[in-house]
Design a protein around this motif. Sequence first.
Motif, short mmCIF file in Angstrom:
data_model
loop_
_atom_site.label_atom_id
_atom_site.label_comp_id
_atom_site.label_asym_id
_atom_site.label_seq_id
_atom_site.Cartn_x
_atom_site.Cartn_y
_atom_site.Cartn_z
N ASN A 130 -0.75 4.57 -1.22
CA ASN A 130 -1.94 4.32 -2.03
C ASN A 130 -3.14 4.57 -1.12
OD1 ASN A 130 -4.02 3.35 -3.56
ND2 ASN A 130 -3.00 1.47 -4.15
N VAL B 229 0.81 -1.22 0.00
CA VAL B 229 0.00 0.00 0.00
C VAL B 229 0.84 1.27 0.00
CG1 VAL B 229 -2.00 -1.10 1.05
CG2 VAL B 229 -0.28 -0.06 2.51
N ALA C 88 -6.20 2.12 -1.08
CA ALA C 88 -5.92 0.82 -0.48
C ALA C 88 -5.82 0.93 1.04
CB ALA C 88 -4.63 0.24 -1.05
#
Length: 91
Positions: free
Chosen positions: A49, A36, A52
């Motif tokens: 991210n 992530v 995520a």
Amino acid sequence: MVKLRLKRCGRKQRAIYRIVAIDVRSRREGRDLQKVGFYDPIKNQTYSNVSAILYFLEKGAQPTGTVYDILRKTEFFKEFQVYFDKKRKGT
């Protein structure tokens, strides 16, 4: 239970860490569920991210202390404070 944790990469004396969603029972270098983000302490760079991370936090994942501090420094929680407040109230 799932945690957001750091996974060490890179060479000797030049560590780079991936921020991963991983099962609690796995070791640090174990198999992760999803990558992530990453954190480079030498260059002080962070990539995350966001979608995520939000997904795993909604599912009950707990960030470790270090990952929490990294996300706090990037103002991740400040951006989504309204979102988390709504989830807490149930609306």
